[in-house]
Write an enzyme that holds these catalytic residues in place. Sequence first.
Site, PDB file in Angstrom:
ATOM      1  N   SER A   1       0.801  -1.223   0.000  1.00 52.77           N
ATOM      2  CA  SER A   1       0.000   0.000   0.000  1.00 52.77           C
ATOM      3  C   SER A   1       0.833   1.273   0.000  1.00 52.77           C
ATOM      4  O   SER A   1       0.291   2.362  -0.142  1.00 52.77           O
ATOM      5  CB  SER A   1      -0.953   0.002   1.200  1.00 52.77           C
ATOM      6  OG  SER A   1      -0.234   0.025   2.408  1.00 52.77           O
TER       7      SER A   1
ATOM      8  N   LYS B   1      -6.607   3.834   8.496  1.00 51.06           N
ATOM      9  CA  LYS B   1      -5.649   4.739   7.856  1.00 51.06           C
ATOM     10  C   LYS B   1      -6.165   6.183   7.850  1.00 51.06           C
ATOM     11  O   LYS B   1      -5.419   7.126   8.132  1.00 51.06           O
ATOM     12  CB  LYS B   1      -5.361   4.258   6.430  1.00 51.06           C
ATOM     13  CG  LYS B   1      -4.567   2.955   6.383  1.00 51.06           C
ATOM     14  CD  LYS B   1      -4.327   2.489   4.958  1.00 51.06           C
ATOM     15  CE  LYS B   1      -3.503   1.196   4.949  1.00 51.06           C
ATOM     16  NZ  LYS B   1      -3.261   0.699   3.583  1.00 51.06           N
TER      17      LYS B   1
END
Length: 782
Positions: free
Chosen positions: A684, A727
């Site tokens: 990611s 996140k």
Amino acid sequence: MSEINELNETMIQLPMVALRNMAVLPGMLVHFDISRQTSRKAVEFAMKAKQQAFLIAQRDMNVDKPSVEDLYQIGTVVMVKQMIKLPGDIVRVLVFGVRRARLHGVIASEPYYLCEAAVLQNEIIELSDVEKEAMLRNLKEILEEYAQENNKLSKEIIKQLALTENVEQLLDNLAIQIPMGLPERQRILEADNIIERYQQIASIMSDEIEILRIKKDLQNKVKEKVDKNQKEYIMREQMKIIQEELGETSTVSDAENFLNQLNGLTASESVKEKIRKEILRFKSIAGNSSESAVARGYIEMLLALPWDKTEKENMDIKYAKQILERDHYGLEKVKERMLEFLAVRSLTDKGQSPIICLVGPPGTGKTSIAHSVAAALNKKYIRISLGGVRDEAEIRGHRRTYVGALPGRIASGLKSAGVKNPLMLLDEIDKVSSDYKGDTASALLEVLDSEQNNKFVDHYVEIPIDLSEVLFIATANSTQTIPRPLLDRMELIEVNSYTQNEKVHIARQHLVSKQIKKNGLKEKQLKFSDKALEAIITGYTKEAGVRNLERRIGEICRKAARELLEEEKLDKISITNKNLEKYLGKIKYTFDKANRNDEIGIVRGLAWTSVGGDTLQIEVNTMPGKGSFELTGQLGDVMKESAKAGISYIRSVAENYKIESSYFEKNDIHIHIPEGAVPKDGPSAGITMATAMISAITKNAVRADTAMTGEITLRGRVLPIGGLKEKILAAKTAGIRQVILPEKNRRDVEDIAEEILEGIVLIYAETMEDVLQHALVHPDKK
């Protein structure tokens, strides 16, 4: 017969154990006790090494420190299977004989005997089929005579030996199974070929037959001379047996009690009939025998199981919702699924019980929500901890042929519940493992399959148990370690990290009052301000759940209790963010806030961890060199590959960003992610590293208020990632105002609460060009 082949000896060095009054043959599985320190040290060294040791018999068992002369020349190389320490410095060892070996010498005697031995290969003698058949028949005739004289040898072993048609195999089995002393077994061990072994075994068994016959004759003569007192003793023993037959013992009365309990048991006729047969069998067993105790325990287990006994469930959906909302803040998906189950059960009277797996970080309330669900549905609550369980028998139970056999945890749980429709929590299902005793996860397949668990068979119970009405809820921290077939049988519900606002609500509504009561305080004696709770959450805990938050609140309560007792005039304490350090000390955790200035080669990335989301500052430097590419910061393989994909993409579009073609041959690029002691991995951070590299190469600054996450491909496409809620929550905590996400994650954002998204601008990108357009301060192109 042909010539004997030349022996091929291989020298080996192994720890040696001198045996007293016993010898181990190849193929023999045997356990024995050792007490000498040198022997214990030798076995301990063998267990730590290759589990091999050399066992050799002493000529005189009374010698405590045997020399080479005190030992036989031929011993056995064994595999040490198990070592158990017993009281009194005694060690019980389980070994398996592997091969014969000749002792050549002792290399060391402290701290244990280390010997040098030569591995012996049996001399190969070619025998004709007629010779083999003659030897086989003769051995079987001797075995038949031996079996007639020795009734201690079990019929199963005799049958197995009699059916053996290979003469070498029969010799091996006879040497292991027939009881004999050390000299006889040592002679067999020293035999180098099939003929010698045949002669030794035939001779030993023939001698034993004669000894048994003489012994039997002596016993018969002694028996004939039984005096009057002995006859009276025998008659008294016979009288005891007659009394047992007349029902004058406890066994018969216990059997009657069992039959009375059976009459009141709620079960099908087939189950009752099987239990009745067991009770009648128990009635015929002598009361003081070990078999009687085993049978009694088995019948008590069968009578305690709730075969068809159920408890009336709560069908009031409003009451159930009230209970769930009272006990837990958040966890909306879990509550919604439970209320759906209750609604279907109310309409159909018999809805299929769901099998739910709650997956999420530690401390997020997975275990406690199951207890609340049981209270809301008015179900008995049974918790089965699966963490570290590696024996299949823990689930299916042990077979009753084993000493100390017990039912499995599922059957025991039903017995504890007393009804067939409890809520059964399978805690930490991702922590089960397997070993040589079986695969625990495979045993759970039948338990968690709603199509076949109505006839679950526990090895101990042996009667099918209906688990179809049990409401199973499993918990796990991750699905990575759960086998796919087991995962397929469960309905997954993700329990995500709590937001700061949610943690404040949970602390205010549940944790504070719980800890105040636990520490003997009253509500009016201790007060927490919302600012203080927020400060505890951000400065003293770093977790996805609220477990450590509860510990910190408990710590404050304990110190407050002491303070109230020591200062008599003090009757109330208020905890604020100003006096928090007095109770918890200095702040332990700080969040990296967004950089104040736009910088070249520094980009803020977003990461998911086991304790929630976090931000990563990725730094890139370029310098004159020979085109090397450095990656530091404890990066995993997947993260390194993402960085390589990013640099390959940049080289392919270098012209678009006015990068000279020779730049990559004349300059070195170094990517570093701080906190180098912390391992990092995952794809990611792909677009984050690519953006930082383009910024460093083109000397174009990156916006300081921007963070990003997404996987990059060689062609610059941006692929979706996971852990989105955590996140974005980390970005908000760090003061980030703009977050760049993959376009394919747009649908996932819809499930995130508005309070998390408030104050953050989300940018969705399909390609790296979209990322750079919003990340770079001056996204120049040709």
